[in-house]
Design a protein around this motif. Structure first.
Motif, PDB file in Angstrom:
ATOM      1  N   ARG A 224     -20.420  50.117  34.782  1.00  0.00           N
ATOM      2  CA  ARG A 224     -19.924  48.749  34.995  1.00  0.00           C
ATOM      3  C   ARG A 224     -21.069  47.777  35.245  1.00  0.00           C
ATOM      4  N   THR A 259     -12.302  50.064  42.509  1.00  0.00           N
ATOM      5  CA  THR A 259     -12.199  49.010  41.493  1.00  0.00           C
ATOM      6  C   THR A 259     -11.746  47.701  42.135  1.00  0.00           C
ATOM      7  N   TYR A 263     -14.155  44.337  42.032  1.00  0.00           N
ATOM      8  CA  TYR A 263     -13.783  43.115  41.314  1.00  0.00           C
ATOM      9  C   TYR A 263     -13.386  41.979  42.267  1.00  0.00           C
ATOM     10  N   ARG A 286     -14.610  42.051  30.814  1.00  0.00           N
ATOM     11  CA  ARG A 286     -14.301  43.114  31.783  1.00  0.00           C
ATOM     12  C   ARG A 286     -13.013  43.859  31.395  1.00  0.00           C
ATOM     13  N   GLU A 289     -13.767  46.116  28.557  1.00  0.00           N
ATOM     14  CA  GLU A 289     -14.526  47.294  28.994  1.00  0.00           C
ATOM     15  C   GLU A 289     -13.612  48.327  29.648  1.00  0.00           C
ATOM     16  N   GLU A 290     -12.690  47.856  30.523  1.00  0.00           N
ATOM     17  CA  GLU A 290     -11.805  48.794  31.211  1.00  0.00           C
ATOM     18  C   GLU A 290     -10.847  49.477  30.225  1.00  0.00           C
ATOM     19  N   ASN A 291     -10.371  48.736  29.245  1.00  0.00           N
ATOM     20  CA  ASN A 291      -9.527  49.361  28.219  1.00  0.00           C
ATOM     21  C   ASN A 291     -10.309  50.400  27.429  1.00  0.00           C
ATOM     22  N   ARG A 293     -12.767  52.161  28.622  1.00  0.00           N
ATOM     23  CA  ARG A 293     -12.925  53.341  29.483  1.00  0.00           C
ATOM     24  C   ARG A 293     -11.684  54.239  29.429  1.00  0.00           C
ATOM     25  N   GLN A 303      -3.964  53.472  33.026  1.00  0.00           N
ATOM     26  CA  GLN A 303      -4.157  52.200  32.337  1.00  0.00           C
ATOM     27  C   GLN A 303      -3.450  51.029  33.021  1.00  0.00           C
ATOM     28  N   LEU A 306      -4.882  50.134  36.481  1.00  0.00           N
ATOM     29  CA  LEU A 306      -6.272  49.686  36.405  1.00  0.00           C
ATOM     30  C   LEU A 306      -6.355  48.257  35.875  1.00  0.00           C
ATOM     31  N   ILE A 307      -5.680  47.991  34.753  1.00  0.00           N
ATOM     32  CA  ILE A 307      -5.718  46.660  34.153  1.00  0.00           C
ATOM     33  C   ILE A 307      -5.078  45.649  35.097  1.00  0.00           C
ATOM     34  N   VAL A 310      -7.634  44.739  37.766  1.00  0.00           N
ATOM     35  CA  VAL A 310      -8.678  43.814  37.283  1.00  0.00           C
ATOM     36  C   VAL A 310      -8.105  42.400  37.147  1.00  0.00           C
TER      37      VAL A 310
END
Length: 779
Positions: A224, A259, A263, A286, A289-291, A293, A303, A306-307, A310
């Motif tokens: 990251r 996370t 953020y 960002r 990038e997370e998608n 990962r 998913q 996490l999304i 963010v």
């Protein structure tokens, strides 16, 4: 037909038999190609089995031959052989025995009901080996000497070795796995047993699990921060945690917590340092990038959370700050890319679009209000409004995905701010239309002019006081028609059609009457010319008269001027002609609207001057003398002083100076003297001398506005009488409510009250004696 063992083996050998699984005893069987309806099981277990011909529905019960007894110590010797093979696999050394031989040995043991013991022994051997592996992670010097990355690599190598070993062991004990284990639902398969042992003795160890998870989190944080990491290593280790069913408990919760922390700090920091466009691009990067990962190494189940994490920390927590800091700038600079990105990002978070919608509405009201309510910008108000509307339309269409809520909010905002300043926008829109429809407007083709009129109609819809627009539009239309300054009759009628469609036939009836008057006047003039040809003394002046119906046209203040004798005679001839055809009518001449073409002689030669009637009267005086003072001209023509000054200024101080003024100067003062300019030169034969009096004065604007207000009072009175006549008795509040529904222009409650009082005074209605707030209609 049933075959013996030997016969079946012989047939299958000749016909290349294929192996399958017996559906009854799960032992490996051979399908006979010559007799496909038969299944033959070599070395059958001590049980009866059924042979089923596919072509028949009969079952033939075959008695298994007597099973031979196992040799003494066969089970122990076979297990030792199998244990050695398992040990070789676990130690990554060569296996002494043939794999097929080992498979057959397992099959034989299972056939003699040794399966339970064999399963337990195999599990114990595997468990002992896995327990031994934990020491390499628990030893103190080793645990402290390795950095996190090296530890992860060691853990991954241990996991990969374990998986490879378990697969090979399972291939040897496949018969056990597919018979005994499959028939006992409570027993885990050999593969599941391997996972369970690794989970129990290695991954569930608190020190090992903590170090593994911390190492993975460290690698993700490094990535990251822009560093390159071994994604295949992370994919393998996270796959291990997922396969061992400890991913959520041991990793995911802590990962999401970290996370959130990362953020949250990053959002606070960047919102202060970066401008909004840069911040939006950072958030989009960002999320991408997370998608990535998730696709590369994280479990898919992570998913959504996490999304969401963010988006919450980088967007949801800073929505108001982002919009306050940057929306105005983005809209002012028309940053289409960033506005599109802003809409896409805000559509992902809860409450994002409603918040954006409110700020968008407030921006339009603020920006538009500044255009409308700043008198210094009146000259460019309408063009600025059209440009602003185009800009906002483009944003709504291109950036906000044609979202109906945003389009409706834009319309509401335009309607709000454009009516903050009553009457003026309507007046200026009418004048803007006049500038576009007037002759000499070479800015646009017919197609472009049509598009401009369509855009103007969109702005026109937002105006409440449409009667103000009508008054000024009618006045300007009259000038265009009477002076012949209309650029295109088709464009005029197109505008009229648009107004009729928007406001109804009643709104345009007078405007349509003006066009009708002009057409009728043409017919009358054809008849008048024929009439003049039959006269005994034809005039050397060509007269054109426009007959205007007073109710259709704006009201003009009558002005008495001294016309030449020839003009007066011609007027009387026309009056006699017209009243002879239309008895009972009255003609009222309007000299302020007249214009003429004069023939003049200069040293350079003959010219034609296209001038107003007032200019004509002044110029004709110089046929009688060389020089006149302003006072002499006023006495001779009878023109009002202010109008005369503007007329003389246009003749002596403009571009076409057919008169000389003494003393020289831009303004006309009392005492100035004028003489005819014989030296006048111009490249054109017919010269148009601009009329300064055509410009609208402040008095005319006030007069037009006052007429509108007067008309509104009449409309209010008529509406009150109409409502009361129908309802007979009504309370004040209900009457006011009904009036607001019927009236098409903005009106204040105080004005309505005054009109009601006026009607009471004139005995159209009366107050209730007991309830003063209630009215009765008086027939």
């Amino acid at each position: 037909m049933l075959l013996s063992d030997n016969a079946c083996k012989k047939i299958n050998k000749q016909n290349k038999t294929k192996k399958s699984c017996c559906p009854y005893c799960r032992a490996q069987a051979l399908t006979c190609h010559l007799y496909p309806g038969l299944l033959f099981v070599p070395n059958p277990p001590a049980m009866e089995f059924w042979a089923t011909p596919k072509s028949q529905h009969l079952l033939y019960k075959v008695k298994a031959r007597d099973r031979p007894k196992l040799a003494e110590n066969y089970t122990e010797d076979t297990w030792l052989k199998l244990r050695d093979a398992v040990g070789a696999i676990q130690n990554s050394t060569s296996i002494k025995y043939n794999l097929e031989e080992l498979y057959q040995a397992v099959e034989n043991l299972c056939s003699y009901k040794v399966s339970p013991t064999l399963y337990k022994q195999l599990r114990q051997v595997c468990e002992d080996h896995v327990q031994a592996q934990i020491h390499q992670f628990r030893e103190y010097p080793f645990l402290c000497s390795l950095d996190n990355l090296s530890f992860l690599k060691r853990m991954n190598r241990c996991w990969q070795d374990h998986c490879r070993q378990t697969i090979m062991i399972r291939s040897i004990f496949l018969f056990l796995d597919r018979t005994y284990v499959l028939q006992n639902s409570l027993l885990p398969s050999i593969w599941d047993t391997g996972l369970e042992l690794f989970r129990t003795h290695i991954v569930s160890d608190s020190a090992v699990q903590k170090r593994t998870v911390e190492g993975i989190l460290e690698q993700i944080e490094l990535e990251r921060n822009g560093e390159t990491v071994d994604r295949s290593l992370l994919r393998s280790l996270l796959g291990m945690l997922s396969d061992l069913q400890v991913y959520k408990d041991s990793f995911e919760e802590r990962f999401l917590t970290e996370t959130n922390r990362l953020y949250a700090a990053e959002g606070q920091h960047l919102m202060q340092e970066r401008d909004v466009p840069e911040y939006l691009h950072h958030v989009a990067r960002r999320l991408e990038e997370e998608n990535d990962r998730i696709v590369s190494y994280l479990d898919q189940s992570t998913q959504k959370r996490l999304i969401s994490c963010v988006e919450k920390q980088l967007l949801e927590e800073h929505m108001t700050a982002i919009l306050q800091k940057g929306l105005s700038t983005l809209l002012d600079e028309n940053r289409v890319t960033e506005l599109t990105l802003l809409y896409q990002l805000f559509s992902k978070v809860k409450g994002g679009l409603p918040t954006l919608l409110q700020f968008w509405r407030d921006y339009i009201k603020s920006f538009g209000g500044e255009i409308v309510c700043t008198p210094e910008k009146d000259k460019d108000m309408v063009q600025d409004l059209l440009d602003f509307k185009d800009k906002m339309d483009n944003v709504a269409q291109s950036c906000f995905a044609r979202n109906e809520s945003f389009i409706n909010a834009m319309k509401e905002a335009f309607e709000t701010f454009i009516n903050k300043r009553p009457n003026k926008p309507a007046e200026l829109i009418a004048k803007y239309v006049d500038s576009k429809l007037r002759a000499g407007n070479k800015e646009a083709t017919e197609e472009e002019l049509e598009r401009i009129l369509d855009k103007i109609m969109i702005i026109f819809r937002f105006i409440h006081g449409k009667d103000v627009f009508e008054a000024f539009y009618k006045k300007d239309l009259a000038k265009r028609l009477l002076v012949g300054k209309s650029a295109s009759v088709d464009a005029e009628k197109s505008m009229l059609s648009k107004l009729k469609h928007e406001c109804g036939a009643a709104f345009t009836s007078k405007l349509e009457g003006m066009f009708k008057d002009m057409e009728l006047s043409k017919d009358i003039m054809i008849q008048f010319k024929q009439y003049m040809q039959n006269q005994s003394e034809p005039s050397n002046i060509e007269l054109t008269v426009n007959i205007l119906t007073m109710g259709y046209w704006p009201s003009y203040t009558p002005m008495e001027v001294h016309l030449p004798t020839e003009m007066v005679k011609l007027q009387e001839v026309f009056k006699l002609f017209y009243l002879g055809k239309h008895s009972g009518r009255k003609l009222q001449w309007q000299p302020t609207l007249g214009h003429a073409v004069l023939k003049a002689e200069f040293k350079e030669g003959k010219k034609e001057l296209q001038v107003s009637l007032f200019q004509t009267l002044v110029l004709l005086m110089f046929n009688e003398g060389e020089e006149f003072s302003m006072e002499e001209i006023r006495a001779a023509t009878g023109i009002e002083e202010g109008e005369l000054k503007r007329t003389l200024q246009s003749l002596a101080c403009g571009k076409a100076r057919v008169l000389n003024k003494n003393p020289r100067g831009k303004d006309v003062e009392d005492g100035d003297r004028f003489n005819f300019n014989n030296d006048f030169k111009h490249k054109l034969f017919r010269i148009k001398i601009n009329q300064i009096q055509m410009k609208e004065t402040v008095e005319e604007q006030v007069s037009t506005t006052e007429r509108v207000f007067q008309d509104r009072q009449y409309q209010i009175d008529a509406a009150v009488v109409r409502i009361m006549k129908m309802r007979k008795t009504l309370s004040h509040n209900l009457l006011v409510s009904e009036l607001y529904n019927q009236l098409k222009f903005p009106v204040k409650p105080g004005d309505l009250k005054k009109r009601i009082e006026s009607l009471i005074d004139r005995d159209y209605m009366e107050r209730d004696k007991e309830t003063p707030n209630q009215y009765h209609y008086v027939a």
